[in-house]
Design an enzyme around this catalytic site. Structure first.
Site, PDB file in Angstrom:
ATOM      1  N   GLY A 143     -42.947 -35.028 -57.468  1.00 14.50           N
ATOM      2  CA  GLY A 143     -44.106 -35.494 -57.745  1.00 14.50           C
ATOM      3  C   GLY A 143     -44.405 -36.098 -59.338  1.00 14.50           C
ATOM      4  CG  ASP A 199     -47.917 -35.117 -57.920  1.00 14.34           C
ATOM      5  OD1 ASP A 199     -48.423 -34.075 -58.017  1.00 14.34           O
ATOM      6  OD2 ASP A 199     -47.179 -35.460 -56.975  1.00 14.34           O
ATOM      7  CG  ASP A 208     -55.498 -31.820 -52.596  1.00 16.92           C
ATOM      8  OD1 ASP A 208     -56.487 -32.268 -52.230  1.00 16.92           O
ATOM      9  OD2 ASP A 208     -54.623 -31.820 -51.343  1.00 16.92           O
ATOM     10  CE  LYS A 216     -56.137 -36.563 -52.710  1.00 15.31           C
ATOM     11  NZ  LYS A 216     -55.453 -36.304 -51.567  1.00 15.31           N
ATOM     12  CB  VAL A 244     -53.316 -41.873 -53.497  1.00 13.86           C
ATOM     13  CG1 VAL A 244     -54.549 -42.161 -53.211  1.00 13.86           C
ATOM     14  CG2 VAL A 244     -53.098 -40.482 -54.023  1.00 13.86           C
ATOM     15  CG  ASP A 265     -43.829 -36.904 -51.227  1.00 16.56           C
ATOM     16  OD1 ASP A 265     -44.737 -36.232 -52.181  1.00 16.56           O
ATOM     17  OD2 ASP A 265     -43.348 -36.277 -50.279  1.00 16.56           O
TER      18      ASP A 265
HETATM   19  P1  IMP Z   1     -52.793 -28.131 -54.496  1.00 18.21           P
HETATM   20  O1  IMP Z   1     -51.833 -27.146 -54.524  1.00 18.21           O
HETATM   21  O2  IMP Z   1     -53.459 -28.354 -53.290  1.00 18.21           O
HETATM   22  O3  IMP Z   1     -53.423 -28.653 -55.584  1.00 18.21           O
HETATM   23  O4  IMP Z   1     -51.591 -29.477 -54.199  1.00 18.21           O
HETATM   24  C1  IMP Z   1     -51.098 -30.232 -55.074  1.00 18.21           C
HETATM   25  C2  IMP Z   1     -49.744 -30.975 -54.342  1.00 18.21           C
HETATM   26  O5  IMP Z   1     -50.313 -31.375 -53.104  1.00 18.21           O
HETATM   27  C3  IMP Z   1     -49.415 -31.861 -55.135  1.00 18.21           C
HETATM   28  O6  IMP Z   1     -48.328 -31.627 -56.157  1.00 18.21           O
HETATM   29  C4  IMP Z   1     -48.833 -32.884 -53.996  1.00 18.21           C
HETATM   30  O7  IMP Z   1     -47.621 -32.705 -53.871  1.00 18.21           O
HETATM   31  C5  IMP Z   1     -49.623 -32.763 -52.726  1.00 18.21           C
HETATM   32  N1  IMP Z   1     -50.793 -33.615 -52.562  1.00 18.21           N
HETATM   33  C6  IMP Z   1     -52.032 -33.454 -52.798  1.00 18.21           C
HETATM   34  N2  IMP Z   1     -52.796 -34.662 -52.558  1.00 18.21           N
HETATM   35  C7  IMP Z   1     -51.871 -35.630 -52.289  1.00 18.21           C
HETATM   36  C8  IMP Z   1     -51.963 -36.969 -52.182  1.00 18.21           C
HETATM   37  O8  IMP Z   1     -53.195 -37.739 -51.981  1.00 18.21           O
HETATM   38  N3  IMP Z   1     -50.779 -37.841 -52.039  1.00 18.21           N
HETATM   39  C9  IMP Z   1     -49.521 -37.148 -52.291  1.00 18.21           C
HETATM   40  N4  IMP Z   1     -49.427 -35.693 -52.295  1.00 18.21           N
HETATM   41  C10 IMP Z   1     -50.607 -35.053 -52.548  1.00 18.21           C
HETATM   42 MG    MG Z   2     -46.177 -32.531 -55.277  1.00 18.35          MG
END
Ligand code: IMP
Ligand code: MG
Length: 184
Positions: free
Chosen positions: A49, A105, A108, A136, A158, A164
């Site tokens: 990403g 990227d 979350d 986010k 998104v 993706d």
């Molecule tokens: P985290 O570990 O929950 O912080 O997630 C990070 C990963 O979740 C990112 O590198 C993305 O691959 C994926 N991700 C989270 N939200 C989105 C989104 O809105 N669109 C696409 N990928 C997302």
């Molecule tokens: Mg990712």
């Protein structure tokens, strides 16, 4: 601007257009240039990403940096991560004594970056910080210090500019929300 009728036609709403992203990424590059002047900087991209964001970001950084990549896999569905993170491709070079900046990227839940920060910290770098295009905050499960963030967005899934949905839409030049029927 390139007219992309196949993928463009599957986007409901543009959240961040090309010009808005371009301007912000240049600003981030300038901040990083200022903050890391005279330091041994390694930028680490989280595949896949961050590839598009990082490609633009490094060209806005006026320092002799090194570039490396890791890949992680987190189990879960297409749009929600389960929180279990695994390193599936490690760095190509040691980071001991270097200033590490991890580029993602989007942050979350924070679980991916938290995991990576812990992995890199154990290798005794001079410092470790994070740089994300999107944040986010409403979905955060674990607090992670983010030194550079491009944009804060609402809790919507998104795509584009590297992000993706089930492997697709990374090549959209802007960040947008898909039509509900485009996800299936
Ligand atoms: P985290 O570990 O929950 O912080 O997630 C990070 C990963 O979740 C990112 O590198 C993305 O691959 C994926 N991700 C989270 N939200 C989105 C989104 O809105 N669109 C696409 N990928 C997302
Ligand atoms: Mg990712």
């Amino acid at each position: 601007m390139i007219h992309q009728s196949w993928i463009g036609g599957r986007v409901d709403e543009i959240i961040l257009d090309e010009e808005t992203i371009r301007r912000r990424v240049i600003q981030m590059g300038q901040e990083i240039t200022r903050d890391y002047a005279g330091k041994d900087l390694v930028l680490i991209g989280v595949l896949t990403g961050a590839a598009v964001f990082l490609a633009d970001l490094i060209r806005s950084i006026d320092l002799p940096l090194e570039l490396d990549f890791v890949a992680v896999s987190s189990y879960g569905s297409a749009t929600r991560s389960s929180g279990e993170v695994r390193l599936i491709k490690d760095l190509g070079h040691p980071i001991q004594g270097k200033h590490v900046l991890v580029a993602e990227d989007i942050i979350d839940t924070g679980l991916t970056l938290k995991y990576l920060l812990d992995v890199f910290q154990a290798r005794q770098p001079a410092s470790v910080s994070c740089c994300v295009l999107l944040d986010k905050p409403s979905r955060r499960l674990i607090q992670v210090p983010v030194a550079y963030r491009g944009f804060v967005i609402d809790d919507r899934f998104v795509v584009g500019y590297g992000l993706d949905a089930a492997g697709r839409y990374r090549n959209l030049p802007y960040v947008g929300v898909l039509r509900p029927d485009a996800l299936s």
